[in-house]
Write a protein that holds these residues in place. Structure first.
Motif, mmCIF file in Angstrom:
data_model
loop_
_atom_site.group_PDB
_atom_site.id
_atom_site.type_symbol
_atom_site.label_atom_id
_atom_site.label_comp_id
_atom_site.label_asym_id
_atom_site.label_seq_id
_atom_site.Cartn_x
_atom_site.Cartn_y
_atom_site.Cartn_z
ATOM 1 N N GLN A 121 0.832 -1.204 0.000
ATOM 2 C CA GLN A 121 0.000 0.000 0.000
ATOM 3 C C GLN A 121 0.870 1.259 0.000
ATOM 4 N N VAL A 122 1.283 1.690 1.172
ATOM 5 C CA VAL A 122 2.177 2.846 1.287
ATOM 6 C C VAL A 122 3.499 2.359 1.855
ATOM 7 N N ALA A 123 4.535 2.380 1.046
ATOM 8 C CA ALA A 123 5.848 1.928 1.499
ATOM 9 C C ALA A 123 6.608 3.040 2.205
ATOM 10 N N PHE A 124 6.404 4.293 1.731
ATOM 11 C CA PHE A 124 7.138 5.437 2.274
ATOM 12 C C PHE A 124 6.144 6.549 2.607
ATOM 13 N N ASP A 140 10.794 0.276 -6.144
ATOM 14 C CA ASP A 140 9.651 -0.457 -5.603
ATOM 15 C C ASP A 140 9.092 0.321 -4.417
ATOM 16 N N GLY A 141 7.771 0.431 -4.352
ATOM 17 C CA GLY A 141 7.137 1.085 -3.214
ATOM 18 C C GLY A 141 6.594 2.461 -3.536
ATOM 19 N N ILE A 142 5.382 2.734 -3.074
ATOM 20 C CA ILE A 142 4.708 4.008 -3.316
ATOM 21 C C ILE A 142 5.031 4.997 -2.195
ATOM 22 N N VAL A 143 5.294 6.240 -2.591
ATOM 23 C CA VAL A 143 5.547 7.329 -1.643
ATOM 24 C C VAL A 143 4.248 8.092 -1.426
#
Length: 222
Positions: A121-124, A140-143
């Motif tokens: 979902q929200v990585a950062f 990789d990963g959504i901010v």
């Protein structure tokens, strides 16, 4: 009772460190706390398995590579040498996944940022003013850019590298400079870029955000 352990589980190479830099361990949380000066030289490497906290007395200069495996907080000076293009901050997980919070009351100046966290979902969770002078590598990963405390700013010459559905910025992204730029933005797990042509002034600033639920926007165009 709180105990302090010096540099436990932290790899340090090519650094200048005062005695006031400690890793504080409590039953609830393990934190690498900088109350003094840390300088990572060009070619130096530092990594921490703890949350990183650059306090109101901390001065962190990164001209090398720093790996942050947990969350990051900056309340004073986080910077790199002028024109030092080797400076890299890597936000990732050593094992598994889990959200990483990037916070702080003072702006953080990065050259290169690498984002690589498989959290779905929200990585950062960006709750800091992050200034980028080189690039952000969206591996990789959504901010998630916090609407009140966060900002992701690309300065003159900075680039957004390989944004995609699995890694982009949700929230406002700012571009400063007189060059073409493609915003690495999206919403609801969908990457939807926008591009601007080169503005006239090097200090011109434009902000962009993609919102899948902007009903007013679509209503006036229906």
């Amino acid at each position: 009772m709180q105990s302090k352990k010096i540099y436990k589980s932290v790899a340090l190479f090519g650094l200048v460190l005062p005695a006031t830099v400690v890793a504080q361990q409590t039953k609830e949380k393990e934190v690498f706390v900088n109350n003094g000066v840390i300088s990572v030289a060009n070619g130096g490497v530092m990594s921490t398995l703890y949350d990183f906290d650059n306090t109101v007395n901390g001065n962190m200069k990164n001209d090398g590579i720093v790996y942050y495996y947990q969350s990051f907080n900056n309340d004073n000076l986080y910077h790199h040498s002028e024109k030092e293009n080797s400076s890299t901050a890597v936000f990732t997980k050593l094992e598994g996944s889990g959200k990483q919070i990037i916070s702080g009351s003072k702006p953080s100046d990065f050259y290169h940022i690498v984002l690589n966290n498989p959290e779905k979902q929200v990585a950062f969770d960006l709750k800091n003013e992050a200034n980028v002078y080189g690039s952000v590598d969206f591996q990789d990963g959504i901010v998630k850019v916090d609407s009140l405390q966060g900002m992701l700013t690309f300065h003159q010459g900075a680039q957004a590298l390989q944004p995609s559905d699995k890694s982009h910025a949700e929230g406002f992204v700012e571009k400063i400079g007189n060059e073409e730029f493609q915003y690495p933005k999206g919403d609801k797990g969908m990457y939807r870029y926008a591009r601007i042509s080169a503005p006239e002034g090097e200090k011109d600033s434009y902000q962009g955000k993609y919102n899948t639920e902007d009903h007013n926007f679509f209503r006036v165009r229906s």
